[in-house]
Design a protein around this motif. Structure first.
Motif, PDB file in Angstrom:
ATOM      1  N   ALA A 170       0.186   3.715  10.428  1.00 42.79           N
ATOM      2  CA  ALA A 170      -0.910   4.092   9.540  1.00 42.79           C
ATOM      3  C   ALA A 170      -0.689   3.474   8.169  1.00 42.79           C
ATOM      4  O   ALA A 170       0.413   3.581   7.604  1.00 42.79           O
ATOM      5  N   ASP A 191      -1.922   4.268   5.246  1.00 40.04           N
ATOM      6  CA  ASP A 191      -1.815   5.206   4.130  1.00 40.04           C
ATOM      7  C   ASP A 191      -1.796   6.634   4.662  1.00 40.04           C
ATOM      8  O   ASP A 191      -1.947   6.877   5.861  1.00 40.04           O
ATOM      9  N   LEU A 192      -1.575   7.577   3.730  1.00 43.56           N
ATOM     10  CA  LEU A 192      -1.468   8.993   4.110  1.00 43.56           C
ATOM     11  C   LEU A 192      -2.768   9.525   4.696  1.00 43.56           C
ATOM     12  O   LEU A 192      -2.750  10.299   5.662  1.00 43.56           O
ATOM     13  N   ALA A 193      -3.899   9.118   4.135  1.00 49.55           N
ATOM     14  CA  ALA A 193      -5.186   9.609   4.622  1.00 49.55           C
ATOM     15  C   ALA A 193      -5.406   9.220   6.074  1.00 49.55           C
ATOM     16  O   ALA A 193      -5.907  10.006   6.887  1.00 49.55           O
ATOM     17  N   THR A 194      -5.019   8.028   6.418  1.00 56.60           N
ATOM     18  CA  THR A 194      -5.175   7.569   7.801  1.00 56.60           C
ATOM     19  C   THR A 194      -4.270   8.361   8.743  1.00 56.60           C
ATOM     20  O   THR A 194      -4.660   8.716   9.863  1.00 56.60           O
ATOM     21  N   VAL A 214      -3.187  11.439   8.310  1.00 53.43           N
ATOM     22  CA  VAL A 214      -3.752  12.772   8.473  1.00 53.43           C
ATOM     23  C   VAL A 214      -4.933  12.744   9.439  1.00 53.43           C
ATOM     24  O   VAL A 214      -5.106  13.643  10.268  1.00 53.43           O
ATOM     25  N   GLU A 215      -5.746  11.677   9.337  1.00 53.80           N
ATOM     26  CA  GLU A 215      -6.900  11.555  10.222  1.00 53.80           C
ATOM     27  C   GLU A 215      -6.467  11.446  11.678  1.00 53.80           C
ATOM     28  O   GLU A 215      -7.063  12.054  12.577  1.00 53.80           O
ATOM     29  N   ARG A 216      -5.419  10.695  11.934  1.00 47.17           N
ATOM     30  CA  ARG A 216      -4.942  10.548  13.302  1.00 47.17           C
ATOM     31  C   ARG A 216      -4.373  11.864  13.854  1.00 47.17           C
ATOM     32  O   ARG A 216      -4.592  12.197  15.018  1.00 47.17           O
TER      33      ARG A 216
END
Length: 406
Positions: A121, A123-126, A128-130
């Motif tokens: 991933a 970044d962190l947002a990605t 978390v999305e996964r």
């Protein structure tokens, strides 16, 4: 929301094979289990099995409300699930809980796999999305810990659900029950709506410690279950094979019914009548008298003030024609204290006259210590003259005529 699992069905189904064909069959089936039901109660139970509506039983404690659910389960061969209500109980204790310990254990075991999911991933947002895309794995039936209500709805086999003492629970729980009792379904936000495959027989009991919501009562059949008649209570006691002779059991039932007429904090229940009969049988009692009943009354009366009232009433309940001697209430009532009082024509002491006589000057006559002429030996019949006291005598008596040196 994820798709519903196989544990969720399209709608509840009524019992295709009802256990009873008539009210008389209900009476006979419950009797075989040791529960003596009258026609009114048996009719309500019959309607419970045919109308697929919950039954709300209200009445004093100890009249057989909880026992009815147990015996109905035994008579129909269904498993009994019991939700015992109490103050402060919330819906999680009645419906379901998430097994957080199990979720955490799986998370630790699958840590490496989770790392693989997010390792590339950017970044962190990605990341978390996964993880969010797979969160349903940890909020599924695998980690759902059902409580009695959900367990009754999810059960593959028909059950009897007892919601005991619902009046002790907070009103918030009543709101939760509306969906369960109205549609026989429970909604779990993370999973979906569970609907009963086999409608349970639901019985709610209440001891009337508070009023229940009208919406809850509207969804239920209703029956007020009171203490039975003397004949039915005697039949119940005999059916339990307590070992007490039938004649003594009949006398005991009458005594218990007399105790219930007293203003007791907790009236004796039917189960306590049975316990009392067994107690007397164990003691080998062959005759009921106030002494043996007084010695064992704590079997049916549980509070100190109630025991006092019961002990006072037992002689009269055992023998209605017995003369009970009233206890004395003070001095001068034949206790040998030597205190005589002036009495009027009806034999009652005139308290006002007694107090007035005590305030009469010279009431003791002459020649008595403390009267003016005691030392002179005056005639006793002469009227006493109050002795005057000078101001000087008064000053000397109270120490007012002397000055202390400073």
């Amino acid at each position: 929301m994820t798709s519903l699992s196989d544990g969720l069905s399209d709608g509840p189904q009524t019992d295709p094979d009802p256990p009873f064909e008539s009210v008389d069959e209900v009476v006979a089936a419950l009797h075989d289990q040791g529960y003596i039901a009258d026609t009114r109660l048996a009719t309500t139970v019959f309607l419970l099995t045919r109308l697929d509506k919950p039954l709300l039983l209200e009445g004093p404690a100890g009249v057989g409300k909880t026992e009815l659910a147990k015996m109905l389960a035994a008579a129909t061969g269904r498993r009994l699930l019991r939700l015992q209500c109490y103050e402060g109980q919330d819906e999680t204790k009645a419906l379901y809980e998430w097994d957080y310990g199990k979720q955490l254990m799986y998370t630790q075991i699958l840590r490496e796999k989770i790392g693989q999911v997010v390792e590339d991933a950017p970044d962190l947002a990605t990341a978390v999305e996964r993880i969010g895309e797979n969160e349903s794995v940890f909020f599924s039936e695998r980690f759902l810990a059902p409580r009695p209500l959900l367990e009754a709805i999810r059960s593959e086999q028909p059950v009897v659900l007892l919601i005991d003492e619902v009046d002790r629970a907070d009103e918030a729980l009543e709101a939760v029950l509306l969906e369960t009792l109205g549609e026989f379904q429970i909604s779990v936000p993370e999973v979906g709506t569970f609907t009963a495959k086999q409608r349970p027989y639901v019985l709610l009991t209440s001891n009337n410690t508070r009023d229940l919501a009208a919406a809850l009562k509207r969804r239920c059949l209703h029956l007020f279950l009171d203490y039975p008649s003397a004949e039915r209570e005697l039949e119940i006691v005999r059916s339990k094979k307590t070992g007490l002779a039938d004649s003594l059991a009949e006398e005991l039932v009458n005594v218990v019914r007399g105790l219930r007429e007293l203003e007791l904090r907790k009236a004796p229940s039917i189960s306590e009548t049975i316990d009392w009969a067994r107690t007397l049988a164990v003691l080998g009692v062959d005759e009921l008298n106030s002494q043996v009943l007084s010695d064992t009354v704590s079997v049916v009366v549980k509070y100190d003030k109630d025991v006092t009232k019961a002990l006072d009433a037992l002689p009269r309940l055992v023998d209605p024609n017995a003369e009970i001697e009233e206890p004395g209430h003070g001095h001068g009532h034949g206790h040998g204290h030597g205190h005589s009082h002036d009495e009027d024509d009806d034999g009652d002491v005139d308290g006002r006259q007694v107090r007035a006589d005590r305030d009469t000057a010279g009431r003791h006559g002459e020649g008595v210590y403390g009267t003016p002429n005691y030392a002179k030996g005056s005639e006793r019949d002469a009227p006493a003259t109050p002795r005057s006291v000078t101001s000087g005598q008064g000053s000397r008596s109270f120490g007012l005529g002397r000055k202390r040196a400073l």
